[in-house]
Enzyme design. Structure first.
Site, PDB file in Angstrom:
ATOM      1  CG  ASN A 186    -114.298 -12.180  -8.383  1.00 16.74           C
ATOM      2  OD1 ASN A 186    -113.833 -11.180  -8.935  1.00 16.74           O
ATOM      3  ND2 ASN A 186    -114.591 -13.275  -9.051  1.00 16.74           N
ATOM      4  CB  CYS A 207    -115.420 -11.491 -12.700  1.00 14.33           C
ATOM      5  SG  CYS A 207    -115.830 -12.564 -14.068  1.00 14.33           S
ATOM      6  CG  ASN A 219    -110.018 -11.174 -11.457  1.00 12.18           C
ATOM      7  OD1 ASN A 219    -109.992 -11.901 -12.434  1.00 12.18           O
ATOM      8  ND2 ASN A 219    -110.865 -11.366 -10.446  1.00 12.18           N
ATOM      9  CB  THR A 220    -108.720 -11.849 -16.159  1.00 12.81           C
ATOM     10  OG1 THR A 220    -110.086 -11.564 -15.895  1.00 12.81           O
ATOM     11  CG2 THR A 220    -108.382 -13.235 -15.655  1.00 12.81           C
ATOM     12  CB  CYS A 251     -78.001 -15.342 -35.802  1.00 14.14           C
ATOM     13  SG  CYS A 251     -78.256 -14.121 -34.513  1.00 14.14           S
ATOM     14  CB  CYS A 300     -76.750  -8.261 -32.125  1.00 13.23           C
ATOM     15  SG  CYS A 300     -75.310  -8.907 -33.010  1.00 13.23           S
ATOM     16  CB  CYS A 318     -77.978  -2.241 -33.307  1.00  6.80           C
ATOM     17  SG  CYS A 318     -77.320  -0.733 -32.555  1.00  6.80           S
ATOM     18  CB  CYS A 351     -80.984   0.770 -25.948  1.00 11.40           C
ATOM     19  SG  CYS A 351     -80.728  -0.374 -27.325  1.00 11.40           S
ATOM     20  CB  CYS A 407     -78.169 -12.199 -28.459  1.00 13.56           C
ATOM     21  SG  CYS A 407     -76.989 -13.555 -28.661  1.00 13.56           S
TER      22      CYS A 407
HETATM   23  C1  LIG Z   1    -110.992 -19.860 -16.672  1.00 13.80           C
HETATM   24  C2  LIG Z   1    -110.769 -18.850 -15.602  1.00 13.80           C
HETATM   25  C3  LIG Z   1    -111.774 -18.586 -14.665  1.00 13.80           C
HETATM   26  C4  LIG Z   1    -111.562 -17.682 -13.640  1.00 13.80           C
HETATM   27  N1  LIG Z   1    -112.530 -17.502 -12.723  1.00 13.80           N
HETATM   28  C5  LIG Z   1    -112.310 -16.663 -11.672  1.00 13.80           C
HETATM   29  C6  LIG Z   1    -113.228 -16.535 -10.623  1.00 13.80           C
HETATM   30  O1  LIG Z   1    -114.268 -17.195 -10.602  1.00 13.80           O
HETATM   31  N2  LIG Z   1    -112.950 -15.684  -9.608  1.00 13.80           N
HETATM   32  C7  LIG Z   1    -111.821 -14.940  -9.565  1.00 13.80           C
HETATM   33  O2  LIG Z   1    -111.607 -14.182  -8.628  1.00 13.80           O
HETATM   34  N3  LIG Z   1    -110.901 -15.029 -10.545  1.00 13.80           N
HETATM   35  C8  LIG Z   1    -111.122 -15.889 -11.587  1.00 13.80           C
HETATM   36  N4  LIG Z   1    -110.146 -16.034 -12.551  1.00 13.80           N
HETATM   37  C9  LIG Z   1    -108.937 -15.213 -12.463  1.00 13.80           C
HETATM   38  C10 LIG Z   1    -107.791 -15.964 -11.755  1.00 13.80           C
HETATM   39  O3  LIG Z   1    -108.105 -16.238 -10.420  1.00 13.80           O
HETATM   40  C11 LIG Z   1    -106.504 -15.136 -11.735  1.00 13.80           C
HETATM   41  O4  LIG Z   1    -106.738 -13.929 -11.084  1.00 13.80           O
HETATM   42  C12 LIG Z   1    -106.001 -14.819 -13.116  1.00 13.80           C
HETATM   43  O5  LIG Z   1    -106.155 -15.943 -13.962  1.00 13.80           O
HETATM   44  C13 LIG Z   1    -104.519 -14.374 -13.125  1.00 13.80           C
HETATM   45  O6  LIG Z   1    -103.644 -15.380 -12.702  1.00 13.80           O
HETATM   46  P1  LIG Z   1    -102.787 -16.300 -13.725  1.00 13.80           P
HETATM   47  O7  LIG Z   1    -102.034 -15.377 -14.596  1.00 13.80           O
HETATM   48  O8  LIG Z   1    -101.964 -17.188 -12.855  1.00 13.80           O
HETATM   49  O9  LIG Z   1    -103.794 -17.098 -14.516  1.00 13.80           O
HETATM   50  C14 LIG Z   1    -110.354 -16.962 -13.582  1.00 13.80           C
HETATM   51  C15 LIG Z   1    -109.357 -17.217 -14.500  1.00 13.80           C
HETATM   52  C16 LIG Z   1    -109.548 -18.169 -15.496  1.00 13.80           C
HETATM   53  C17 LIG Z   1    -108.465 -18.456 -16.485  1.00 13.80           C
HETATM   54  S1  SF4 Z   2     -77.284  -1.762 -26.492  1.00 17.08           S
HETATM   55 FE1  SF4 Z   2     -78.640  -0.784 -27.999  1.00 17.08          FE
HETATM   56  S2  SF4 Z   2     -77.353   0.802 -28.923  1.00 17.08           S
HETATM   57 FE2  SF4 Z   2     -75.958  -0.575 -27.862  1.00 17.08          FE
HETATM   58  S3  SF4 Z   2     -75.342  -2.033 -29.436  1.00 17.08           S
HETATM   59 FE3  SF4 Z   2     -77.086  -2.948 -28.356  1.00 17.08          FE
HETATM   60  S4  SF4 Z   2     -78.856  -2.354 -29.602  1.00 17.08           S
HETATM   61 FE4  SF4 Z   2     -77.179  -1.007 -30.219  1.00 17.08          FE
HETATM   62  S1  SF4 Z   3     -73.953 -11.793 -30.782  1.00 13.82           S
HETATM   63 FE1  SF4 Z   3     -75.838 -12.998 -30.656  1.00 13.82          FE
HETATM   64  S2  SF4 Z   3     -77.273 -11.860 -31.940  1.00 13.82           S
HETATM   65 FE2  SF4 Z   3     -75.246 -11.128 -32.480  1.00 13.82          FE
HETATM   66  S3  SF4 Z   3     -74.614 -12.413 -34.219  1.00 13.82           S
HETATM   67 FE3  SF4 Z   3     -73.808 -13.358 -32.373  1.00 13.82          FE
HETATM   68  S4  SF4 Z   3     -75.359 -14.867 -31.817  1.00 13.82           S
HETATM   69 FE4  SF4 Z   3     -76.343 -13.461 -33.239  1.00 13.82          FE
END
Ligand SMILES: Cc1cc2nc3c(=O)[nH]c(=O)nc-3n(C[C@H](O)[C@H](O)[C@H](O)COP(=O)(O)O)c2cc1C
Ligand code: SF4
Ligand code: SF4
Ligand SMILES: Cc1cc2nc3c(=O)[nH]c(=O)nc-3n(C[C@H](O)[C@H](O)[C@H](O)COP(=O)(O)OP(=O)(O)OC[C@H]3O[C@@H](n4cnc5c(N)ncnc54)[C@H](O)[C@@H]3O)c2cc1C
Ligand code: SF4
Lengths: 424, 449
Positions: A135, A138, A203-204, A349, A352, A356, A385, A392
């Protein structure tokens, strides 16, 4: 049913779904429940050296909620395990004995001294676990004691500790990487250079989830004060995918076995990481949100999808997406798409149009025909884009490929690029 | 042979009664409101907004609820509709904003706009906020006749512009049908008077209750003493069945009965018949029938001369009647009454149908129902009598004629609400009052500034 068995850095697992080192894997009780539910492996909650006590504060988690969906991102200020080392080791040994087919990996964090590592490695070997995870990630508390991210952010330390471990044990060594670096390639390369059998990431992420506007303090708040914590959950998945992709596609680290972590909540998330080359995946937040049972859907969801795609085993699609990750300059400038609204599904709605109109290319018109609202794409204005498609709420916008008859041409070949290599 | 009338108060236990007349829809909790608000797409050119007669910025206020800004949501509502609190409780939303909510299409369930509106206005009232201030006082004085939704909405807007407003109200309390007409289970906890107090608290409004136009006040006099006059008289008359024997004491106008019920200090004191007949197909008929049932009547039969589609009452209201145990008999009209004061009555109905040209006709088939109480709810009418005795605004089709600014044929006289043509709804009355106030203000300040 597809064969879900897999392997990472020499550690075998009946399926690619592991629990990450965290509270869900803190003790025998939880881990046995996880194995009963179907999880393929666990990385036991990080163990530290015997002696200096690890004590946690009260008020430990913060979260970002989006709409009715709770926990889009989770943040914690917990430390490594606060249970005695010998209790953890005893339980690990027992569980591994009772569940021989599951992967049992033990996460470790001790001070940056070779003796400390030698000592704990011997104790862990006795559990007959399948491997260890270092680890180095952390981001809070332990890093202030010179461990965790304090090591993981310095590639030289990563390499050094990894080498110590490879020297003093035969157990496979996974190196868990912190995302709190400018490039993941440094520590990943160091793990490889040190002889690591693979990397676990991410990790986090350093974070403050929110500021309590009454207390004027960050959350989670401990008696009026707060500190930064580690962020995880669905919110971090894009960062994790990017870092895995970087490792997979760069020559220096390509092929390094990966156990992917970060926001994985379902089979689809896991499959995405496997497509980037991961051998196993690890989950923390999703089980802290819903409990262990979610693995049932992960297993049959992945299996059904593989069956439909004709993948018989994990390695059949592992890494398949890697060749398609490239640099921007290699993208085809002549590829053209435009938005298309499926009018029958449109509920009017207007989102979109307004997005745009206000923020993009004024490419969706708003009309009233006999009083009825109608939103239509102005093909000539649409730059493709995707914004409207993402906005939507009824999912009725798709992007249609325009057949412009033009061949592939990337930016390096584009005459509009002053540095283009294309002949004028 | 006539039976004696079985009419009594206290047919239900006090607790059951309190429950029956408690909130029809319980208020949303903060969490429910947040969840429901999250369902709103925040539409551009939102259909709901367009369907609201007062054009409340619905996506705007719902988004504020979702961000935890419930008081801002309340203010957004009141900016367009000062009676947003009552409207949230009584608007027939399934025919207004909620009918056109885009979430009906994909989700088959609209955002519950009215409940969110209630949540927001409740939050504002609970916070004790006064969002409005008055502009600098002008030297203009305006008379508003009738303290119903139309009159009060007009008075509030005028007071905000800085004008001095006097509201003349015939009844002892302000609020109009909010206070005397709307169903008790839609308006619990004295919301009508709380809302009136809130409206008056902006300042600049003198309320004169017990003063009726037509008695000691004349329109000529008001036009003389004030710079402008707004008429929000509502509907002062009720339609009669036109049958012999209609005057017996067992037969009563539904609006009078509802008014007595709304004003009763103790519902245990409100007498109701064992067998009740309600005649009519609008909201008033449904309200009378449901409230009679909830007071403990054994049998309540609502008789309407046409079918469910033609009923003025919404589908929701019709369902409410039926789930409350009211028997609805369509396609029948009363043709004869037998009974005398103090006795039960027997009413004879003739079945009806549409003739080839779509007109209603009797089939000749009849049936008779006995009742201890009969409520007439076959429509109300505008009573033009108070306008007589001087220059009077033009009346056509039984309502005061107005232009789009709500101005009558008399230059400085405006009118709105039920006494003008249009939908007879609280929300429409509020809109009329608001629009008229803006027009009056423009007119009175023309050339200044
Ligand atoms: C409450 C908590 C405690 C953690 N403790 C550890 C730890 O002791 N050792 C470690 O390597 N990672 C620790 N982690 C990180 C997790 O293992 C993991 O890398 C991270 O949460 C990302 O995965 P996820 O998005 O699925 O949560 C912890 C995470 C959480 C939320
Ligand atoms: S793809 Fe982008 S540029 Fe084309 S209509 Fe949708 S929001 Fe507008
Ligand atoms: S296409 Fe989707 S985002 Fe655009 S008016 Fe209809 S439901 Fe709303
Ligand atoms: C039983 C019943 C149920 C209803 N239910 C609903 C419902 O659920 N939802 C809905 O939207 N609408 C409902 N309505 C309709 C709604 O109440 C009216 O549309 C609305 O109140 C009209 O407002 P207004 O200000 O025009 O008139 P009113 O509310 O009738 O107010 C008129 C005021 O003027 C006063 N007044 C009248 N003549 C004089 C005079 N000569 N001098 C001084 N003052 C005078 C009256 O005393 C009264 O206070 C219902 C109506 C009834 C009768
Ligand atoms: S139509 Fe429905 S979803 Fe759209 S803004 Fe109005 S309430 Fe929200």
């Amino acid at each position: 049913m597809a064969d879900l068995s897999t392997e990472v850095g020499g550690i075998k697992s009946p399926n690619p779904f592991w629990l990450a080192s965290a509270p869900p894997t803190d003790k025998e009780y939880n881990v046995v429940r996880a194995f009963k539910a179907g999880w393929g492996g666990v990385v036991w909650k990080t163990l530290g050296e015997a002696g200096p006590p690890v004590v946690n504060v009260s008020s430990r988690y913060g979260a970002v909620h989006i709409g009715e969906q709770r926990i889009f991102g989770l943040n914690n200020i917990e430390l490594i395990t606060d249970r005695p080392l010998e209790v953890n080791l005893r339980e690990i040994k027992k569980v591994k004995k009772d569940w021989p087919d599951r992967a049992m990996v033990v996460s470790l964090m001790v001070p940056c001294e070779e003796e400390a590592w030698i000592k704990i490695l011997k104790e862990v070997e006795d559990t007959e676990c399948d491997g260890i995870e270092l680890n180095f990630g952390c981001p809070h508390g332990m890093s202030e004691r010179g461990m965790g991210a304090a090591v993981g952010q310095v590639p030289e330390y990563v390499e050094m500790v990894t080498r110590w471990c490879k020297t003093h044990t035969n157990m496979p060594v996974l190196v868990k990487l912190t995302p709190n670096v400018t490039s993941i390639l440094g520590p990943a390369g160091a793990a490889k250079a040190g002889g690591g059998d693979g990397v676990s990431l991410i990790n986090t992420v350093n974070s403050i989830t929110s500021i309590d506007l009454d207390l004027m303090a960050p959350t989670p708040t401990v008696d009026g004060k707060g500190s930064h914590g580690g962020y995880c959950g669905p919110a971090v998945k894009p960062m994790a995918l990017h870092m895995c992709a970087e490792i997979a596609r760069n020559a220096g680290t390509a092929g390094l076995p990966m156990s992917a972590i970060g926001g994985i909540s379902n089979w689809r998330d896991a499959a995405e990481f496997i497509a980037l080359g991961a051998g196993t995946t690890q989950v923390c937040t999703a089980v802290m949100h819903y409990g262990f049972k979610i693995v049932e859907d992960m297993i049959d969801g992945l299996s059904d999808w593989m069956d439909q795609k004709g993948y018989e085993k994990i390695s059949d699609f592992q890494g398949l997406a890697v060749p398609n990750i490239t640099d921007w300059q290699n993208l085809n400038m002549n590829y053209e798409i435009v938005a298309e609204i499926e009018q029958a599904k449109c509920v009017k709605c207007g989102l979109c149009h307004i997005v745009c109109e206000d923020t993009s290319h004024q490419a969706i018109s708003a009309e009233r025909i006999d009083g009825e609202r109608k939103y239509s794409v102005i093909d000539d204005e649409c730059v493709g884009c995707n914004l409207c498609m993402h906005v939507c709420p009824e999912n009725c916008i798709t992007m249609r490929k325009v057949d412009n008859g033009k061949d592939y041409m990337n930016w390096t070949q584009d005459p509009r690029n002053p540095f283009s290599t294309a002949a004028e | 042979m006539t039976q004696s009338r079985d009419i009594a108060a206290g047919r239900c236990e006090a607790i059951a009664l309190a429950k029956a007349f408690g909130d029809l829809h319980s208020p949303l909790t903060d969490q429910q409101a947040f969840n429901e608000a999250s369902r709103c797409f925040y539409c551009h050119d939102a259909p709901c907004l367009e369907a609201c007669p007062t054009s409340i910025d619905i996506p705007g206020f719902i988004r504020r609820i979702a961000t935890g800004n419930a008081t801002g949501a309340g203010r957004t509502i009141l900016d367009s509709n000062i009676m947003g609190a009552t409207c949230a409780r009584v608007c027939p939303v399934e025919e207004l904003c909620e009918e056109v909510c885009v979430r009906n299409t994909g989700d088959h369930k609209p955002v519950t706009i009215a409940q969110l509106q209630r949540h927001a206005t409740d939050a504002l009232f609970e916070a004790g906020m006064q969002p409005y201030t008055r502009e600098a006082e002008t030297d203009k004085k305006i008379a508003v006749v009738g303290a119903g939704p139309a009159g009060l909405a007009c008075a509030h807007r005028l007071a905000r512009y800085g004008h001095e407003v006097t509201v003349f109200e015939a009844k002892p309390k302000a609020g109009g049908l909010n206070e005397y007409g709307l169903a008790a289970y839609k308006m619990p906890d004295n919301i009508a008077q709380r809302e009136v107090d809130f409206i008056l608290s902006v300042g600049g409004i003198n309320l004169e209750t017990g003063k009726a136009l037509g008695d000691e006040l004349t329109l000529d006099q008001l036009r003389n003493d004030y710079d402008a006059v707004f008429l929000g008289l509502g509907l002062g008359a009720v339609n009669a069945l036109g049958l012999e024997g209609e005057e017996v004491d067992a037969i009563k106008d539904a609006v009078d009965y509802i008014s007595d019920l709304r004003q009763a200090d103790d519902l245990m004191s409100v007498a109701v018949g064992r067998r009740v007949i309600v005649i009519g197909g609008g909201n008033t008929a449904i309200d009378a029938a449901v409230q009679a049932k909830r007071l403990g009547a054994d049998e309540v039969t609502l008789v309407y001369r046409r079918g469910p589609e033609q009923m003025g009452a919404t589908g929701f209201e019709q369902d409410l009647a039926q789930t409350n145990g009211v028997v609805i008999r369509h396609w029948a009209k009363p043709v004869a009454i037998k009974g005398e004061n103090g006795s039960a009555v027997e009413m004879t109905f003739e079945a009806t149908q549409l003739d080839g040209k779509g007109r209603l006709e009797g089939t000749g088939a009849t049936f008779t129902l006995a009742a201890d109480q009969v409520f007439k709810a076959i429509g109300q009418a505008f009573d033009a009598a108070p306008l007589q005795g001087g220059a009077a605004p033009e009346v056509s089709g039984g309502r005061i004629v107005i232009d789009e600014t709500r101005r009558t044929s008399l230059g400085n006289v405006y009118a709105g609400g039920d006494c003008v043509a249009g939908q007879d709804l609280t929300v429409s009355a509020v809109e009329d009052g608001k629009v008229a106030a803006k027009a009056m203000h423009l007119e009175l300040t023309k050339g200044t500034s």
